[in-house]
Write a protein that holds these residues in place. Structure first.
Motif, PDB file in Angstrom:
ATOM      1  N   GLN A 133       0.682  -0.826   0.109  1.00  0.00           N
ATOM      2  CA  GLN A 133      -0.056   0.393   0.134  1.00  0.00           C
ATOM      3  C   GLN A 133       0.571   1.142   0.204  1.00  0.00           C
ATOM      4  N   GLY A 134       2.211   1.403   0.169  1.00  0.00           N
ATOM      5  CA  GLY A 134       2.606   2.606   0.387  1.00  0.00           C
ATOM      6  C   GLY A 134       2.717   2.674   1.846  1.00  0.00           C
ATOM      7  N   THR A 135       3.444   4.042   2.424  1.00  0.00           N
ATOM      8  CA  THR A 135       4.122   4.055   3.633  1.00  0.00           C
ATOM      9  C   THR A 135       2.636   5.047   4.837  1.00  0.00           C
ATOM     10  N   ALA A 136       2.154   5.524   3.797  1.00  0.00           N
ATOM     11  CA  ALA A 136       0.823   6.321   4.282  1.00  0.00           C
ATOM     12  C   ALA A 136      -0.121   5.293   4.408  1.00  0.00           C
ATOM     13  N   LYS A 137      -1.075   4.798   3.647  1.00  0.00           N
ATOM     14  CA  LYS A 137      -1.835   3.494   4.014  1.00  0.00           C
ATOM     15  C   LYS A 137      -1.694   2.478   4.914  1.00  0.00           C
ATOM     16  N   SER A 138      -0.462   2.298   5.175  1.00  0.00           N
ATOM     17  CA  SER A 138       0.454   1.044   5.877  1.00  0.00           C
ATOM     18  C   SER A 138      -0.148   0.802   7.469  1.00  0.00           C
TER      19      SER A 138
ATOM     20  N   ALA B 128       0.768   9.546  -1.503  1.00  0.00           N
ATOM     21  CA  ALA B 128       1.351  10.451  -0.264  1.00  0.00           C
ATOM     22  C   ALA B 128       2.365  10.203   0.866  1.00  0.00           C
ATOM     23  N   GLY B 129       2.212  11.478   1.657  1.00  0.00           N
ATOM     24  CA  GLY B 129       3.789  11.296   2.837  1.00  0.00           C
ATOM     25  C   GLY B 129       3.200  11.442   3.668  1.00  0.00           C
ATOM     26  N   ILE B 130       4.061  11.581   5.086  1.00  0.00           N
ATOM     27  CA  ILE B 130       4.772  11.465   6.395  1.00  0.00           C
ATOM     28  C   ILE B 130       4.982  12.707   6.750  1.00  0.00           C
ATOM     29  N   ILE B 131       4.076  13.095   8.056  1.00  0.00           N
ATOM     30  CA  ILE B 131       4.429  14.397   8.998  1.00  0.00           C
ATOM     31  C   ILE B 131       5.449  13.635   9.363  1.00  0.00           C
ATOM     32  N   ILE B 132       7.006  13.761  10.066  1.00  0.00           N
ATOM     33  CA  ILE B 132       6.782  13.815  11.610  1.00  0.00           C
ATOM     34  C   ILE B 132       7.314  14.814  12.280  1.00  0.00           C
TER      35      ILE B 132
ATOM     36  N   SER C 284      12.407   4.770   0.543  1.00  0.00           N
ATOM     37  CA  SER C 284      11.413   6.376  -0.356  1.00  0.00           C
ATOM     38  C   SER C 284       9.958   7.196  -0.302  1.00  0.00           C
ATOM     39  N   THR C 285       9.801   6.839   1.148  1.00  0.00           N
ATOM     40  CA  THR C 285       8.686   7.463   1.756  1.00  0.00           C
ATOM     41  C   THR C 285       8.886   8.948   1.455  1.00  0.00           C
ATOM     42  N   PRO C 286       7.883   9.416   0.889  1.00  0.00           N
ATOM     43  CA  PRO C 286       7.910  11.402   1.454  1.00  0.00           C
ATOM     44  C   PRO C 286       7.675  11.570   2.239  1.00  0.00           C
ATOM     45  N   ILE C 287       8.406  12.524   2.741  1.00  0.00           N
ATOM     46  CA  ILE C 287       8.418  12.930   4.412  1.00  0.00           C
ATOM     47  C   ILE C 287       8.395  14.164   4.534  1.00  0.00           C
ATOM     48  N   SER C 288       7.692  15.191   5.327  1.00  0.00           N
ATOM     49  CA  SER C 288       7.782  16.981   5.554  1.00  0.00           C
ATOM     50  C   SER C 288       8.456  16.373   7.281  1.00  0.00           C
ATOM     51  N   ILE C 289       9.275  17.458   7.933  1.00  0.00           N
ATOM     52  CA  ILE C 289       9.777  17.020   9.400  1.00  0.00           C
ATOM     53  C   ILE C 289       9.242  18.284  10.356  1.00  0.00           C
TER      54      ILE C 289
END
Length: 284
Positions: free
Chosen positions: A162-167, A277-281, A222-227
């Motif tokens: 699913q990719g990181t965001a969905k998982s 989609a990406g993830i905010i950390i 490779s997961t798109p993230i923003s800190i």
């Protein structure tokens, strides 16, 4: 209850293998190719083996044993050979339990029991199994590769589908209640077995899932993230980018080598488009 038996298969040059004994109960077994929406499924009621490549098997594969006959069902897995520099362990499988079996378990001193204990808010029903080199230290790796390992901690193995965001949705209910997946390691003579225990919503079957696991690190990295800092968010970049920036502060030459490594690594999944989609950390 299942019995997980790591083995050194002599015919495979001492590589680590894994046998899962189902103790006479039926489990649905799923085999996921990278980025697929539908798995291959089968039923088994005896045992499953994660078998490395050898003289008898051209590539690593998942075998099931039914009626004393082995069947080769899935070959999109890698040999369990350890890279001591890898920021993450090798993912093996995910097991969902129904807790319907009342069979009594007699503990033995040589067994390492993984208990799915209820907490005040969560009834664990899922365990993920990983292997790593002997002496693999989760705390050290968490500090060295903060972004990649934050994703390893909070994304289920379904990240490969699913990719990181969905998982991460698999853990949403758990995390929203302030209970994170239980992550523990067991060190043996030749390896470290790592397991992650959590509750998976809508799990209503005894089930074991195997995944095309060659590109697990590439998917996380490779997961798109923003800190997220107090003063604002950083630009969206692949997770490895910010980990390399951390290394750059102390050792520019090492950071350069790792950057080249990850740039090549993530090319292997460019055509899959697994991340939508990406993830905010958050970070202090």
């Amino acid at each position: 209850m299942v019995r997980i038996i790591p083995n050194n298969f002599a015919k495979e040059g001492g590589k680590i293998g894994l046998k899962i004994c189902l103790l006479g109960r039926k489990y649905k077994t799923r085999y996921w190719s990278l980025g697929d929406n539908i798995p291959v499924t089968s039923e088994t009621d005896n045992e499953i083996t994660y078998h490395n490549s050898s003289a008898n098997f051209q590539s690593a594969c998942i075998l099931i044993k039914e009626n004393n006959t082995h069947k080769d069902l899935f070959t999109k897995v890698i040999d369990i050979e350890f890279d001591t520099n890898s920021p993450v362990p090798i993912p093996i499988c995910k097991i969902n339990f129904l807790f319907e079996n009342k069979k009594r378990y007699n503990n033995k001193s040589k067994h390492h029991v993984i208990e799915l204990k209820d907490t005040k808010t969560i009834k664990p029903n899922t365990i993920e199994i990983y292997f790593a080199p002997k002496g693999f230290n989760l705390n050290d790796i968490m500090h060295s590769w903060r972004c990649i390992n934050a994703l390893f901690l909070v994304a289920s193995l379904d990240v490969l589908v699913q990719g990181t965001a969905k998982s991460i949705n698999s853990f949403y209910e758990t995390i929203s209640k302030g209970v994170y997946p239980i992550l523990q390691a067991f060190n043996d003579t030749n390896y470290t077995l790592i397991y992650k225990v959590y509750h998976e919503t809508n799990s209503n079957i005894n089930q074991i899932s195997f995944y095309e696991n060659r590109d697990y690190l590439a998917v996380l990295a490779s997961t798109p993230i923003s800190i997220k800092y107090k003063e604002g968010n950083t630009p969206i970049k692949p997770a490895y980018y910010y980990d390399i920036m951390d290394i750059q502060q102390n050792n520019p030459s090492v950071a350069f080598k790792w950057n080249n490594y990850f740039e090549e690594l993530v090319k292997s999944i460019d055509g899959i488009k697994i991340h939508d989609a990406g993830i905010i950390i958050p970070r202090d």
